[in-house]
Motif scaffolding. Structure first.
Motif, PDB file in Angstrom:
ATOM      1  N   GLU A 426       4.305   4.069  -5.173  1.00  0.00           N
ATOM      2  CA  GLU A 426       4.438   2.641  -4.908  1.00  0.00           C
ATOM      3  C   GLU A 426       5.536   2.380  -3.876  1.00  0.00           C
ATOM      4  O   GLU A 426       5.392   1.521  -2.998  1.00  0.00           O
ATOM      5  CB  GLU A 426       4.749   1.904  -6.208  1.00  0.00           C
ATOM      6  N   SER A 430       5.309   0.590  -0.148  1.00  0.00           N
ATOM      7  CA  SER A 430       6.172  -0.538   0.226  1.00  0.00           C
ATOM      8  C   SER A 430       6.915  -0.252   1.535  1.00  0.00           C
ATOM      9  O   SER A 430       7.058  -1.134   2.387  1.00  0.00           O
ATOM     10  CB  SER A 430       7.185  -0.823  -0.893  1.00  0.00           C
ATOM     11  N   SER A 459      -2.137  -2.917  -1.933  1.00  0.00           N
ATOM     12  CA  SER A 459      -1.434  -4.084  -2.451  1.00  0.00           C
ATOM     13  C   SER A 459       0.049  -4.029  -2.111  1.00  0.00           C
ATOM     14  O   SER A 459       0.648  -5.023  -1.690  1.00  0.00           O
ATOM     15  CB  SER A 459      -1.636  -4.177  -3.967  1.00  0.00           C
ATOM     16  N   LYS A 460       0.667  -2.852  -2.268  1.00  0.00           N
ATOM     17  CA  LYS A 460       2.095  -2.692  -1.968  1.00  0.00           C
ATOM     18  C   LYS A 460       2.366  -2.777  -0.463  1.00  0.00           C
ATOM     19  O   LYS A 460       3.397  -3.324  -0.036  1.00  0.00           O
ATOM     20  CB  LYS A 460       2.600  -1.354  -2.515  1.00  0.00           C
ATOM     21  N   LYS A 463       2.219  -6.392   0.504  1.00  0.00           N
ATOM     22  CA  LYS A 463       3.402  -7.087   0.004  1.00  0.00           C
ATOM     23  C   LYS A 463       4.605  -6.807   0.896  1.00  0.00           C
ATOM     24  O   LYS A 463       5.378  -7.708   1.243  1.00  0.00           O
ATOM     25  CB  LYS A 463       3.688  -6.664  -1.438  1.00  0.00           C
ATOM     26  N   GLY A 466       4.407  -8.652   3.995  1.00  0.00           N
ATOM     27  CA  GLY A 466       4.508 -10.105   3.859  1.00  0.00           C
ATOM     28  C   GLY A 466       3.198 -10.797   4.152  1.00  0.00           C
ATOM     29  O   GLY A 466       3.179 -11.929   4.641  1.00  0.00           O
ATOM     30  N   ASP A 468      -0.683 -12.167   2.886  1.00  0.00           N
ATOM     31  CA  ASP A 468      -1.459 -12.599   1.727  1.00  0.00           C
ATOM     32  C   ASP A 468      -2.961 -12.359   1.941  1.00  0.00           C
ATOM     33  O   ASP A 468      -3.794 -12.976   1.287  1.00  0.00           O
ATOM     34  CB  ASP A 468      -1.198 -14.078   1.433  1.00  0.00           C
ATOM     35  N   ASN A 503      -4.584  -9.071  -5.662  1.00  0.00           N
ATOM     36  CA  ASN A 503      -5.173 -10.124  -4.834  1.00  0.00           C
ATOM     37  C   ASN A 503      -6.494  -9.616  -4.260  1.00  0.00           C
ATOM     38  O   ASN A 503      -6.540  -9.073  -3.148  1.00  0.00           O
ATOM     39  CB  ASN A 503      -4.210 -10.525  -3.720  1.00  0.00           C
TER      40      ASN A 503
END
Length: 618
Positions: A426, A430, A459-460, A463, A466, A468, A503
């Motif tokens: 994860e 990121s 997903s990470k 995120k 930044g 969506d 999401n």
């Protein structure tokens, strides 16, 4: 004395064999030493698994117990954008007809075995030492920033010649490597007489001259040219043979027929195809080492180098430079290449004073596709983690800080073939997302393989970026199904993923539905599936695309997109072993199609960290 109570969930242990060499492991498995050394040399010392698979496949190979040495070559090969353009040039020029340059991948020969010149052979036990010697050859401080290439075109040869200063430097590398080999008891001479060059076309029909000339003239301008040294070897039986790739399966009907499998290569004697009177020829299988008769129309001529084994690669030039085309000075005598020096050099080059046209304008791009592998997975890190981390009532317990803090609610056994990311996985994702943000990367649409680890990774990344942008789950992005012998895994549905906090674009209709995935597929079919999917995704979307899938996906989703060939099954496996977690590749759309580029941010590199047992300090 009190008896010890039974442990409910003992910590799973792994028997470490890190202290054993691949050869020692094969010997422990019961393979004879000479066979184990032969298998490791034939597979480039990639892994014990590949070597053992090779031994099982070659159980009926009549040379399995022979002491015949493998033959080696040392090439300087272009990489990066220019290599991709050369691959397209190779494919396009083959449409005109086979010529001598198609026998090998684009390269410059530094040391070889061709036509018994220099006789570069070595025993199987020396293979790994030779690779290690190459990897310690380069002094980074002495590498030039670029290599000057000069286009040369004549009616019987087209190629790129190296400027004298850089040619001498490359030849000095070959000399240094020969000295290292002499310390291993291997005597060989480098190519120091012939001018260094990269052959583009020779031994071609005169009717193809103008077309080939036009194609060559479009190769050079504003192109990133990086170089690396590569050490290859081949089965000595390939001497005086041509290589054909198998297109169709053939099951033997007679005892002297050879079984054919797509993805295999066949060694055919030079002239055998023209000499055949019934469409059948006798050949040797690269996959099994056995020989027999086969239907010629089940195969297609391929480059001899497709059947070679890669032992080591060392980058020598790693900068973006421009290859500027220019007319050969009319006062300069064309270099003459002796036909006895190398099979991949022409018999000679005739003068050509015709002017050359200007090259095409610099490339521009409008769209980008970023393809990433997922992050570190729990099962590859901890082994049999499910019985260790789940209580009898089904509750999850985090047994290690690198295990996920929490996992989605689902049938526990579904994690067996669809595991989550580790904590480190994860964090890797990121970091990539944050790097994308720093590089001002803009993502308009995002796709993920249905594997949980890919969805978590994407997903990470989003995120950290930044963004969506919702995630589109595409079953067609699942890796090669041959790696799932127990069938397609059970994946979480889009609704279940939304419930777990992801999401997800629940309105997305997949290009390839789960039920339409093939029960079985070979490597070529996997690449075709991935290529067809990419074309559909590109046509149905606008803007930049981010895809998170598997290690094999980086090549499978881009190879044919940029005009490359579909690799054999063995190469697919080798490529996967060289793609680490969160590896990322960029494909850019230019005026003449898609081209590969490195991502606009640095990679994620880290070392392993074994489990700590505090009791050792007591």
């Amino acid at each position: 004395m009190a008896t010890l109570p039974p442990r409910k969930n003992p910590t799973p242990t792994k028997i470490s064999k890190e202290h054993l060499t691949p050869l020692q492991i094969l010997l422990q498995l019961g393979f004879p030493k000479h066979r184990a050394e032969k298998a490791l040399a034939a597979t480039g010392h990639r892994s014990v698994q590949l070597a053992s698979d090779w031994l099982l496949a070659h159980v009926r190979d009549p040379t399995l117990n022979s002491d015949e040495q493998r033959e080696y070559v040392l090439y300087a090969c272009p990489t990066g954008q220019f290599a991709e353009r050369l691959a397209k040039f190779w494919a396009d020029s083959k449409e005109l007809g086979w010529n001598g340059a198609h026998n090998f991948m684009p390269h410059m020969t530094l040391i070889s075995y061709f036509k018994n010149i220099n006789n570069f052979q070595a025993s199987d036990e020396s293979a790994e030492k030779m690779a290690n010697a190459l990897e310690t050859l380069i002094d980074r401080n002495e590498c030039p920033e670029y290599i000057d290439l000069e286009t040369y075109i004549s009616p019987n040869f087209m190629g790129l010649f190296v400027e004298d200063k850089h040619s001498e430097w490359l030849k000095s590398l070959a000399v240094q490597y020969c000295k290292k080999l002499s310390n291993l008891g291997i005597t060989v001479e480098p190519h120091t007489k012939a001018p260094l060059h990269l052959s583009l076309a020779y031994q071609f029909s005169s009717t193809h001259f103008q077309h080939l000339r036009s194609m060559v003239e479009k190769l050079g301008s504003n192109t990133a040219v990086n170089w690396e040294l590569r050490l290859y070897s081949r089965d000595s039986r390939l001497r005086n043979m041509h290589v054909h790739t198998v297109l169709h399966t053939h099951v033997p009907r007679q005892h002297d027929e050879l079984e054919l499998r797509p993805g295999d290569y066949i060694y055919l004697p030079e002239g055998a195809c023209n000499a055949s009177i019934d469409g059948w020829v006798e050949g040797i299988s690269w996959l099994t080492g056995t020989s027999g008769y086969l239907p010629l129309n089940h195969t297609k001529r391929s480059a001899d180098s497709d059947a070679w084994t890669l032992h080591a690669t060392v980058a020598i030039i790693d900068n973006r430079i421009e290859l500027v085309e220019q007319e050969m000075p009319k006062s300069r005598r064309p270099p003459i290449l002796s036909s006895t020096e190398s099979l991949d050099t022409p018999d000679g080059i005739a003068p050509d004073n015709e002017p050359m046209e200007a090259s095409e304008p610099p490339s521009t791009f409008s769209r980008q596709i970023f393809i990433c592998r997922h992050g570190e997975r729990v099962d590859f890190t901890f082994g049999a983690w499910i019985p260790y981390c789940f209580e009898t009532n089904g509750s999850y317990i985090r047994r290690d800080l690198n295990m996920p803090k929490e996992i989605p609610q689902r049938n526990i056994q579904d994690f067996q073939n669809d595991c989550p990311l580790t904590t480190l996985g994860e964090m890797q994702a990121s970091l990539v997302g944050e790097a994308m943000k720093s590089a001002k990367v803009k993502i308009d649409v995002a796709f993920a393989s249905p594997s949980l680890r890919c969805i978590q990774t994407l997903s990470k990344i989003l995120k950290g970026l930044g963004s969506d942008v919702p995630i589109k789950i595409e079953p067609g992005l699942i890796e090669w199904l041959a790696w799932y012998p127990n069938g397609t895994p059970t994946w979480m549905s889009p609704d279940e993923l939304v419930k777990a906090g992801f999401n997800i674009d629940t309105s997305y209709v997949p290009v390839v539905k789960r039920e339409n995935l093939p029960a079985k597929e070979n490597a070529a079919q996997y690449y075709e599936r991935s290529f067809a999917l990419m074309k559909d995704i590109i046509q149905s979307t606008v803007g930049n695309i981010l895809i998170v899938a598997h290690a094999a996906s980086l090549a499978a989703c881009t190879r044919q997109l940029v005009g490359g060939r579909v690799p054999p099954a063995a190469e697919v496996t080798r490529l996967v072993q060289r793609v680490p977690y969160l590896a990322c590749l960029t494909a850019r759309e230019t005026f003449d199609g898609w081209q590969l580029h490195p991502p606009p941010f640095p990679p994620v590199t880290h070392t392993s960290n074994s489990r700590f047992d505090w009791k050792i300090l007591m």
